[in-house]
Scaffold this motif. Structure first.
Motif, PDB file in Angstrom:
ATOM      1  N   THR A 174       3.698   1.854  -1.625  1.00 42.43           N
ATOM      2  CA  THR A 174       4.750   1.819  -2.480  1.00 42.43           C
ATOM      3  C   THR A 174       2.689   2.780  -3.627  1.00 42.43           C
ATOM      4  O   THR A 174       3.782   2.426  -4.459  1.00 42.43           O
ATOM      5  N   ARG A 175       1.807   2.637  -3.311  1.00 45.11           N
ATOM      6  CA  ARG A 175       0.743   2.995  -4.482  1.00 45.11           C
ATOM      7  C   ARG A 175       0.730   4.389  -4.335  1.00 45.11           C
ATOM      8  O   ARG A 175       0.333   4.806  -4.751  1.00 45.11           O
ATOM      9  N   LEU A 235       0.599  -1.316   0.184  1.00 46.37           N
ATOM     10  CA  LEU A 235       0.248  -0.127   0.132  1.00 46.37           C
ATOM     11  C   LEU A 235       0.800   0.979   0.132  1.00 46.37           C
ATOM     12  O   LEU A 235       0.490   2.216  -0.159  1.00 46.37           O
TER      13      LEU A 235
END
Length: 66
Positions: free
Chosen positions: A64-65, A62
């Motif tokens: 890295t998003r 999450l």
């Protein structure tokens, strides 16, 4: 009853292995701890560790998003 203490110990071990200061890793939220409790069937500490690692991997995915 002992699960929160066990999870804290597992998190400390993971931090040490990753070379991360524990101050930089948030403890599991109530919801995350609830998931561990729901899926841990009293097996070994390795079972708890696998669940905690899955939660941490989800957090990382999450992050890295964003």
């Amino acid at each position: 009853e002992d699960l929160p203490v066990l999870v804290r110990g597992v998190l400390s071990e993971i931090c040490a292995e990753r070379g991360v200061d524990p101050a930089w890793m948030s403890p599991l939220t109530g919801e995350e701890l609830g998931l561990v409790e729901q899926h841990w069937r009293g097996q070994s500490v390795r079972g708890v560790r696998r669940l905690v690692e899955a939660i941490l991997a989800g957090r990382e995915a999450l992050a890295t998003r964003m």
